[in-house]
Design a protein around this motif. Structure first.
Motif, PDB file in Angstrom:
ATOM      1  N   SER A  76       0.922  -0.998  -0.136  1.00  0.00           N
ATOM      2  CA  SER A  76      -0.196   0.164  -0.078  1.00  0.00           C
ATOM      3  C   SER A  76       0.794   1.498  -0.669  1.00  0.00           C
ATOM      4  O   SER A  76       2.051   1.178   0.455  1.00  0.00           O
ATOM      5  N   GLY A 132      -0.121   4.097   1.483  1.00  0.00           N
ATOM      6  CA  GLY A 132      -1.698   5.230   2.041  1.00  0.00           C
ATOM      7  C   GLY A 132      -1.171   5.565   2.944  1.00  0.00           C
ATOM      8  O   GLY A 132      -1.613   6.501   3.820  1.00  0.00           O
ATOM      9  N   ASN A 157      -3.786   4.452  -2.817  1.00  0.00           N
ATOM     10  CA  ASN A 157      -4.558   4.773  -1.745  1.00  0.00           C
ATOM     11  C   ASN A 157      -5.142   5.861  -2.325  1.00  0.00           C
ATOM     12  O   ASN A 157      -5.858   6.342  -3.442  1.00  0.00           O
ATOM     13  N   MET A 214      -7.224   1.048  -2.826  1.00  0.00           N
ATOM     14  CA  MET A 214      -6.787   0.921  -1.374  1.00  0.00           C
ATOM     15  C   MET A 214      -6.965  -0.604  -1.122  1.00  0.00           C
ATOM     16  O   MET A 214      -7.490  -1.558  -2.095  1.00  0.00           O
TER      17      MET A 214
END
Lengths: 356, 180
Positions: A117, A119, A306, A330
């Motif tokens: 990820s 994020g 993200n 995501m």
């Protein structure tokens, strides 16, 4: 040195050793654990310090303590572990001691999952802890670049007495690629003039993050801001791929940068002029160059793993009137080149319609 | 040349290592190469899968939607990749473990008794090298000799005694597939 096949996490570990790492403190977490595992053997063999702490909180505070002695020190973790370290990171930033941190991001928020990820862009660039500071943040897209950047990170951390975060998604930690290791540096014997080395025969030194007087704390803050301004001036890094004649510019970092490069090539094969702008330093963000490029392309597409975080920096760079689009996935879903291509083709068709 | 090859099986079948041997061979012959696993929370069991990309040029994406080649070790892998291998691609199937039929006529399918051959030559755990050898016969992305050398050069010290039997198995897989 010849090219050897390295797993990203282990390559980061070996490059750190070669940069003169003296002490490592950490706590295992997937998808970063191989970094710690590798050092548990390598550091001990070299007679250097390796310690698996009881938690991420303990690890970052051990890092803080060791950094105060002026030696090269690091820790590594993955997203939830970095969250646990934030208090310590803020103290380290205020104390102006050099620290290298590797963050191999996984799906979040919460315990999330262990899939790759991106994020935590906001966390590493803006919110590594409370108070006014930004770590210097470097984002590799290949195993070789991970090696080169973490090697550089120790120099930058010392030069600016700052935290340098090398941030990558789980893909880069887990994948194997040929890479060439940099030369082994000697561990530096001399310590900087601010380091705590025992006050025998000299005035004692104090390293603290506590300044009770408002004016004195403001003075510290002004010093930190000045340092950030110097970093913004001197440490911008990025890579460009076929931007010269590009109509659509894809902006993406880390793994998404290289996946976007494949998408751009696929688009070019279909007659759409696409290029890729890949920020390597996420802080400082290469905003001036991106602004410059926005004058020569029709549209910018930001692609991230993200909900759109670097997107904010892109918008700040190009202003509210420039059309910026976003595509992101995501939760550990990694967009494939053809996913990105689909969006590029849609934008390409819209641009064609506009021109008619 | 730009080729994507997936190795897929249960954890423990050696799919990831087969991919690594190919990766080393590609690197040692001067190619660009990436090896990326799809990883899960399991320490053992579960799905073990890796994608290897071998190219004459710098490699962008290390992952693909439709691989050129899939080497499948078990039923779930066959079911997944017989829909994903690109048209005109190749699937190498471990017939010792797979009893599902392949319903693609637009790809080449190579059935090879990986388990039986490995057992005949001494150890079922060498199935992965049978399949790698067979794949190289049907699709010479690197020379067989480069794969042999990679095996010898990159097996860790403590496993060097396994180099000879593994090379033999690799060759047998190659020869068997050449005859097919």
């Amino acid at each position: 040195m010849a090219r050897e096949l390295w797993k990203g996490n282990e390559a980061l570990a070996e490059a750190s050793v070669r940069a003169g790492l003296v002490a490592y403190f950490g706590y295992p977490i997937t998808p970063q654990t191989e970094l710690l595992e590798y050092l548990s053997l390598r550091m001990v063999k070299l007679g250097r310090a390796f310690l698996q702490a009881e938690s991420e909180l303990a690890a970052i505070n051990m890092v803080y303590g060791a950094a105060c002695t002026g030696v090269r020190v690091m820790t590594s973790s993955s997203s939830p572990g970095i969250s646990l370290m934030q208090e310590g990171l803020s103290y380290i930033a205020a104390s102006e001691v050099p620290v290298v941190l590797v963050d191999i991001m996984r799906g979040g928020p919460g315990l999330g999952n262990i899939q790759p990820s991106q994020g935590d862009y906001f966390q590493v660039t803006r919110a590594a802890g409370h108070g006014d500071f930004h770590p210097l943040v470097l984002a590799p897209a290949t195993v070789q670049e991970a090696v080169d950047l973490v090697y550089l990170a120790f120099d930058l951390a010392e030069k600016y007495r700052t935290i340098v975060i090398v941030v990558a998604d789980g893909n880069i930690g887990q994948m194997m690629e040929p890479a060439e290791m940099p030369p082994m540096r000697k561990v530096k014997k001399d310590r900087p003039d601010w380091a705590l080395t025992g006050a025998d025969g000299r005035e004692h030194r104090i390293i603290t993050s506590l300044e009770l007087g408002a004016e004195r704390l403001e003075a510290l803050n002004l010093r930190l801001q000045k340092k950030i301004a110097r970093i913004r001036q001197a440490e911008v890094r990025y890579q460009e791929h076929k931007v010269e004649d590009a109509d659509i510019l894809i902006a993406a970092f880390g793994t998404m940068g290289r996946i976007s490069q494949t998408a751009a090539e696929m688009a070019r094969a279909k007659g759409i002029k696409a290029g890729v702008f890949r920020p390597i330093s996420l802080f400082p963000f290469p905003d001036e160059r991106l602004e410059e490029l926005s004058r020569q392309v029709s549209r910018i597409l930001v692609v991230e793993m993200n909900a759109g975080q670097m997107l904010d920096d892109v918008r700040l760079a190009v202003g509210k009137d420039f059309p910026v689009e976003f595509y992101g996935r995501m939760g550990g879903v990694v967009p494939l080149p053809d996913d990105v291509l689909e969006v590029v083709e849609r934008i390409g068709a819209e641009l064609n319609d506009e021109q008619r | 040349m730009h080729q994507s090859i997936v190795f897929s099986g249960f954890g423990g079948q050696g799919a990831l290592f087969a991919g690594q041997v190919l990766t080393y061979a590609a690197m040692d012959t001067g190619r660009h190469v990436t090896w990326i696993p799809s990883y899960g929370p399991e320490m053992r069991g579960g799905v073990a899968r890796c994608t290897v990309i071998v190219s004459d040029d710098e490699i962008g994406s290390p992952i693909v939607r439709n691989p050129d080649v899939a080497v499948v070790f078990n039923n779930p892998s066959l079911e997944k990749f017989q829909t994903e291998v690109r048209s005109g691609g190749l699937m190498v199937v471990n017939s010792s473990m797979i009893n599902v039929s392949v319903d693609r006529s637009d790809i080449r399918t190579l059935w090879i008794a990986g388990g039986e051959i490995a057992i005949e030559l001494g150890d079922v755990r060498m199935t992965n090298m049978v399949l790698l050898g067979a794949m190289l016969a049907a699709n010479p992305v690197v020379e067989l000799s480069a794969a042999e050398q990679a095996l010898r050069d990159h097996l860790p010290e403590r496993k060097q005694h396994l180099a000879d039997p593994n090379v033999e198995v690799l060759r047998r897989g190659y020869r068997t597939a050449t005859k097919e």
